[in-house]
Design a protein around this motif. Structure first.
Motif, PDB file in Angstrom:
ATOM      1  N   LYS A  71       0.748  -1.197  -0.106  1.00 36.60           N
ATOM      2  CA  LYS A  71      -0.081  -0.074   0.073  1.00 36.60           C
ATOM      3  C   LYS A  71       0.852   1.270  -0.070  1.00 36.60           C
ATOM      4  O   LYS A  71       0.134   2.271  -0.099  1.00 36.60           O
ATOM      5  CB  LYS A  71      -0.835   0.218   1.189  1.00 36.60           C
ATOM      6  N   VAL A  72       2.176   1.370   0.107  1.00 37.24           N
ATOM      7  CA  VAL A  72       3.066   2.426   0.362  1.00 37.24           C
ATOM      8  C   VAL A  72       3.799   2.586  -0.905  1.00 37.24           C
ATOM      9  O   VAL A  72       4.093   1.788  -1.729  1.00 37.24           O
ATOM     10  CB  VAL A  72       3.713   2.416   1.669  1.00 37.24           C
ATOM     11  N   LYS A  73       4.631   3.464  -0.625  1.00 33.71           N
ATOM     12  CA  LYS A  73       5.805   3.961  -1.741  1.00 33.71           C
ATOM     13  C   LYS A  73       6.720   2.718  -1.886  1.00 33.71           C
ATOM     14  O   LYS A  73       7.311   2.023  -0.914  1.00 33.71           O
ATOM     15  CB  LYS A  73       6.634   5.077  -1.312  1.00 33.71           C
ATOM     16  N   THR A  74       7.173   2.502  -3.152  1.00 25.41           N
ATOM     17  CA  THR A  74       8.091   1.473  -3.456  1.00 25.41           C
ATOM     18  C   THR A  74       9.389   1.617  -2.970  1.00 25.41           C
ATOM     19  O   THR A  74       9.995   2.874  -3.054  1.00 25.41           O
ATOM     20  CB  THR A  74       8.061   1.117  -4.853  1.00 25.41           C
ATOM     21  N   LEU A  75      10.093   0.538  -2.547  1.00 24.44           N
ATOM     22  CA  LEU A  75      11.413   0.686  -2.066  1.00 24.44           C
ATOM     23  C   LEU A  75      12.367   1.108  -3.066  1.00 24.44           C
ATOM     24  O   LEU A  75      12.282   0.743  -4.404  1.00 24.44           O
ATOM     25  CB  LEU A  75      11.859  -0.918  -1.845  1.00 24.44           C
ATOM     26  N   ALA A  76      13.218   1.925  -2.771  1.00 18.77           N
ATOM     27  CA  ALA A  76      14.211   2.613  -3.759  1.00 18.77           C
ATOM     28  C   ALA A  76      15.610   2.347  -3.132  1.00 18.77           C
ATOM     29  O   ALA A  76      15.745   2.252  -2.004  1.00 18.77           O
ATOM     30  CB  ALA A  76      13.847   4.082  -4.060  1.00 18.77           C
ATOM     31  N   GLN A  77      16.656   2.760  -3.859  1.00 17.98           N
ATOM     32  CA  GLN A  77      18.026   2.367  -3.457  1.00 17.98           C
ATOM     33  C   GLN A  77      18.455   3.387  -2.273  1.00 17.98           C
ATOM     34  O   GLN A  77      19.201   2.803  -1.556  1.00 17.98           O
ATOM     35  CB  GLN A  77      18.893   2.592  -4.586  1.00 17.98           C
ATOM     36  N   ALA A  78      17.784   4.633  -2.234  1.00 21.17           N
ATOM     37  CA  ALA A  78      18.387   5.423  -1.037  1.00 21.17           C
ATOM     38  C   ALA A  78      17.764   4.852   0.190  1.00 21.17           C
ATOM     39  O   ALA A  78      18.360   4.968   1.290  1.00 21.17           O
ATOM     40  CB  ALA A  78      17.492   6.862  -1.358  1.00 21.17           C
ATOM     41  N   THR A  79      16.580   4.244   0.049  1.00 26.18           N
ATOM     42  CA  THR A  79      15.926   3.698   1.366  1.00 26.18           C
ATOM     43  C   THR A  79      16.629   2.455   1.814  1.00 26.18           C
ATOM     44  O   THR A  79      17.139   2.221   2.837  1.00 26.18           O
ATOM     45  CB  THR A  79      14.574   3.163   0.915  1.00 26.18           C
ATOM     46  N   VAL A  80      17.268   1.655   0.744  1.00 22.18           N
ATOM     47  CA  VAL A  80      18.354   0.388   1.135  1.00 22.18           C
ATOM     48  C   VAL A  80      19.222   0.869   1.749  1.00 22.18           C
ATOM     49  O   VAL A  80      19.839   0.443   2.695  1.00 22.18           O
ATOM     50  CB  VAL A  80      18.446  -0.270  -0.068  1.00 22.18           C
ATOM     51  N   LEU A  81      19.882   2.120   1.290  1.00 25.74           N
ATOM     52  CA  LEU A  81      21.293   2.318   1.953  1.00 25.74           C
ATOM     53  C   LEU A  81      21.130   2.995   3.390  1.00 25.74           C
ATOM     54  O   LEU A  81      21.668   2.751   4.033  1.00 25.74           O
ATOM     55  CB  LEU A  81      21.727   3.488   0.779  1.00 25.74           C
ATOM     56  N   ARG A  82      19.702   3.658   3.462  1.00 26.72           N
ATOM     57  CA  ARG A  82      19.444   4.064   4.932  1.00 26.72           C
ATOM     58  C   ARG A  82      19.207   3.138   5.632  1.00 26.72           C
ATOM     59  O   ARG A  82      19.868   3.031   6.965  1.00 26.72           O
ATOM     60  CB  ARG A  82      18.161   5.037   4.763  1.00 26.72           C
ATOM     61  N   LEU A  83      18.704   2.061   5.211  1.00 24.91           N
ATOM     62  CA  LEU A  83      18.158   0.750   6.207  1.00 24.91           C
ATOM     63  C   LEU A  83      19.511  -0.150   6.469  1.00 24.91           C
ATOM     64  O   LEU A  83      19.436  -0.761   7.752  1.00 24.91           O
ATOM     65  CB  LEU A  83      17.230  -0.095   5.687  1.00 24.91           C
TER      66      LEU A  83
END
Length: 173
Positions: A71-83
């Motif tokens: 239901k939410v925004k799709t995973l992106a590389q910037a999120t991967v790097l943050r996580l």
């Protein structure tokens, strides 16, 4: 337990623990789902076993708690790097029509989607997230420079790659 992530776990670089929500249900029949409040098709995961499992696994609320959701925004590389910089992630995998919203509101820090489609459960999206983040843990990949020049770094897709032999099926490098 195999491939790059299997070796990373074997070498103690990452740890993945799968937990069965049913182990935390108070229902004498092991029930963890019920019909949607107000009607509708499908089943919704009930809040009690999920909440109790999360409390047992992360009593001090030290992990970043993620719910895999379409239901939410799709995973992106910037999120991967943050996580990937997080010490600990707790990932909730929904099933059926999802989980009771009260658990998301009470126990989840962030919702993540891997795409605009629906799967039978959140286990595959969780594996995608784990795989994407684990690549940035020191020692997981064969070379520390493997993540330096990749697709999506700088916002551009990577160029075509080739290896030996120089000619294959009449096509040359």
């Amino acid at each position: 337990n195999s491939g790059v992530l299997g070796r990373a776990m074997e070498n103690g670089l990452i740890s993945v623990k799968a937990v069965n929500i049913r182990d935390y249900t108070a229902d004498k029949h092991g029930k963890c789902d019920d019909t949607p409040f107000g009607g509708g098709a499908g089943m919704v995961m009930t809040p009690q076993p999920i909440h109790d499992a999360i409390k047992a696994l992360d009593p001090g609320r030290e992990a970043l708690r993620i719910y895999m959701s379409p239901k939410v925004k799709t995973l992106a590389q910037a999120t991967v790097l943050r996580l990937a910089k997080q010490e600990r992630l707790l990932i909730l995998c929904g099933n059926y029509e999802g989980v009771d919203q009260r658990v998301i509101d009470e126990d989840i820090d962030e919702e993540i989607s891997i795409g605009d489609y629906v799967l039978t459960g959140g286990e595959l999206p969780a594996m995608v997230l784990i795989n994407a983040c684990a690549r940035y843990v020191k020692g997981v990949l064969g070379s520390e420079h493997s993540t330096d020049e990749e697709s999506f770094v700088g916002g551009l897709l990577e160029y075509p790659q080739y290896t030996r032999p120089r000619e294959y099926l009449g096509r040359e490098v």
